[in-house]
Design a protein around this motif. Structure first.
Motif, PDB file in Angstrom:
ATOM      1  N   CYS A  51       0.776  -1.181  -0.263  1.00  0.00           N
ATOM      2  CA  CYS A  51      -0.046   0.019   0.413  1.00  0.00           C
ATOM      3  C   CYS A  51       0.986   1.331   0.098  1.00  0.00           C
ATOM      4  O   CYS A  51       0.751   2.123  -0.742  1.00  0.00           O
ATOM      5  CB  CYS A  51      -0.987   0.123   1.191  1.00  0.00           C
ATOM      6  N   ARG A  52       1.916   1.212   0.751  1.00  0.00           N
ATOM      7  CA  ARG A  52       2.795   2.384   0.895  1.00  0.00           C
ATOM      8  C   ARG A  52       3.570   2.622  -0.441  1.00  0.00           C
ATOM      9  O   ARG A  52       3.336   3.596  -1.089  1.00  0.00           O
ATOM     10  CB  ARG A  52       3.897   2.308   2.004  1.00  0.00           C
ATOM     11  N   ASN A  53       3.828   1.479  -1.242  1.00  0.00           N
ATOM     12  CA  ASN A  53       4.513   1.782  -2.410  1.00  0.00           C
ATOM     13  C   ASN A  53       3.368   2.370  -3.428  1.00  0.00           C
ATOM     14  O   ASN A  53       3.866   2.816  -4.218  1.00  0.00           O
ATOM     15  CB  ASN A  53       4.950   0.137  -3.049  1.00  0.00           C
ATOM     16  N   ARG A  54       2.316   1.713  -3.457  1.00  0.00           N
ATOM     17  CA  ARG A  54       1.250   2.270  -4.340  1.00  0.00           C
ATOM     18  C   ARG A  54       1.351   4.011  -4.113  1.00  0.00           C
ATOM     19  O   ARG A  54       1.097   4.741  -5.066  1.00  0.00           O
ATOM     20  CB  ARG A  54       0.109   1.518  -4.185  1.00  0.00           C
ATOM     21  N   ILE A  55       1.292   4.100  -2.774  1.00  0.00           N
ATOM     22  CA  ILE A  55       1.126   5.598  -2.608  1.00  0.00           C
ATOM     23  C   ILE A  55       2.025   6.495  -2.994  1.00  0.00           C
ATOM     24  O   ILE A  55       2.082   7.580  -3.948  1.00  0.00           O
ATOM     25  CB  ILE A  55       0.842   5.950  -1.140  1.00  0.00           C
ATOM     26  N   LYS A  56       3.305   5.959  -2.992  1.00  0.00           N
ATOM     27  CA  LYS A  56       4.531   6.606  -3.399  1.00  0.00           C
ATOM     28  C   LYS A  56       4.471   6.779  -4.875  1.00  0.00           C
ATOM     29  O   LYS A  56       4.679   7.835  -5.472  1.00  0.00           O
ATOM     30  CB  LYS A  56       5.769   5.839  -3.034  1.00  0.00           C
ATOM     31  N   ARG A  57       3.958   5.758  -5.777  1.00  0.00           N
ATOM     32  CA  ARG A  57       4.028   5.662  -7.114  1.00  0.00           C
ATOM     33  C   ARG A  57       3.041   6.891  -7.403  1.00  0.00           C
ATOM     34  O   ARG A  57       3.250   7.695  -8.472  1.00  0.00           O
ATOM     35  CB  ARG A  57       3.507   4.216  -7.685  1.00  0.00           C
ATOM     36  N   VAL A  58       1.867   7.057  -6.896  1.00  0.00           N
ATOM     37  CA  VAL A  58       0.788   7.890  -7.160  1.00  0.00           C
ATOM     38  C   VAL A  58       1.422   9.346  -6.926  1.00  0.00           C
ATOM     39  O   VAL A  58       1.227  10.237  -7.749  1.00  0.00           O
ATOM     40  CB  VAL A  58      -0.453   7.676  -6.178  1.00  0.00           C
ATOM     41  N   LEU A  59       1.939   9.456  -5.933  1.00  0.00           N
ATOM     42  CA  LEU A  59       2.729  10.841  -5.656  1.00  0.00           C
ATOM     43  C   LEU A  59       3.692  11.310  -6.649  1.00  0.00           C
ATOM     44  O   LEU A  59       3.726  12.255  -7.072  1.00  0.00           O
ATOM     45  CB  LEU A  59       3.199  10.788  -4.073  1.00  0.00           C
ATOM     46  N   ALA A  60       4.431  10.053  -6.863  1.00  0.00           N
ATOM     47  CA  ALA A  60       5.503  10.368  -7.922  1.00  0.00           C
ATOM     48  C   ALA A  60       4.707  10.828  -9.298  1.00  0.00           C
ATOM     49  O   ALA A  60       5.293  11.631  -9.979  1.00  0.00           O
ATOM     50  CB  ALA A  60       6.216   9.026  -8.143  1.00  0.00           C
ATOM     51  N   TRP A  61       3.887  10.124  -9.588  1.00  0.00           N
ATOM     52  CA  TRP A  61       2.951  10.617 -10.746  1.00  0.00           C
ATOM     53  C   TRP A  61       2.510  11.785 -10.686  1.00  0.00           C
ATOM     54  O   TRP A  61       2.548  12.566 -11.928  1.00  0.00           O
ATOM     55  CB  TRP A  61       1.781   9.468 -11.115  1.00  0.00           C
TER      56      TRP A  61
END
Length: 215
Positions: A51-61
């Motif tokens: 879940c944390r990785n998905r949040i990081k990917r969204v923020l990076a996007w």
């Protein structure tokens, strides 16, 4: 059985711990249990890490999208700046200035509407002399509003609706002061002024200073 570290059954695991504690040899098995429990906890924490990785990917996007938008806007602005250097030269009405425009310093406690109209008359005479009389009658300026006598010249009509106007009925039933908006002039007030005038209203369509002359 008591010395086997790989215990697979929870019940056997508990019995082994009790037996090792009774003989003072719980160290190896406890370490094995801790290792086993740690593995179990690690496996249970995998979804949280995902879940944390998905949040990081969204923020990076999101950050990438913002940066890309900024870069695109800067590129468009830069291209426009270079293209503006190739645009046609400014005309006289873009560079001329008029000294006869009404300002706050021209107003006095005794100023009347007629004083304003007289100053407006001088202003439009200056406009004709400095701009209209200097614009060449070429085809590319055929529809310019600054071509004297052209189809867009407001002075060619019986009433110059770019200037202050008064509509006075035979029997005055009331009065209406009409003011135009920014970048506009009194011509936009003509229709409503004529309607009010037909109903018996004295109508004053006032040209605000710095409007109806030059850009």
């Amino acid at each position: 059985m008591f010395f086997t570290q790989n215990v697979n059954t929870p019940l056997l695991q508990k019995l082994s711990i009790l037996n090792f504690r009774s003989i003072g040899m719980e160290g190896p098995l406890m370490k094995t249990k801790s290792h086993t429990s740690g593995s179990r906890y690690a496996r249970s924490s995998v979804p949280q890490g995902g879940c944390r990785n998905r949040i990081k990917r969204v923020l990076a996007w999101i950050v990438s999208a913002i940066l890309l938008t900024g870069l695109l806007a800067f590129t468009v602005l830069l291209v426009w700046a270079f293209e503006s250097r190739n645009m046609p030269a400014l005309h006289i009405w873009h560079t001329a200035s008029l000294s006869g425009e009404f300002t706050a310093s021209d107003s006095t406690p005794k100023s009347t509407l007629q004083n304003y109209l007289d100053q407006e008359e001088r202003l439009f005479s200056e406009l004709k002399e400095n701009i209209f009389d200097r614009v060449e009658s070429t085809d590319d300026l055929k529809f310019s509003r600054y071509r004297d006598g052209g189809p867009q010249d407001p002075g060619r009509w019986e009433t110059n609706w770019n200037r202050t106007f008064e509509l006075v009925p035979e029997h005055i039933q009331g009065g209406a002061l009409l003011l135009h908006g920014l970048t506009d002039s009194p011509y936009s007030l003509r229709k409503i002024g004529e309607i009010l005038h037909a109903k018996g209203f004295y109508v004053l369509g006032l040209r605000l200073p710095a409007h109806g002359t030059i850009p």
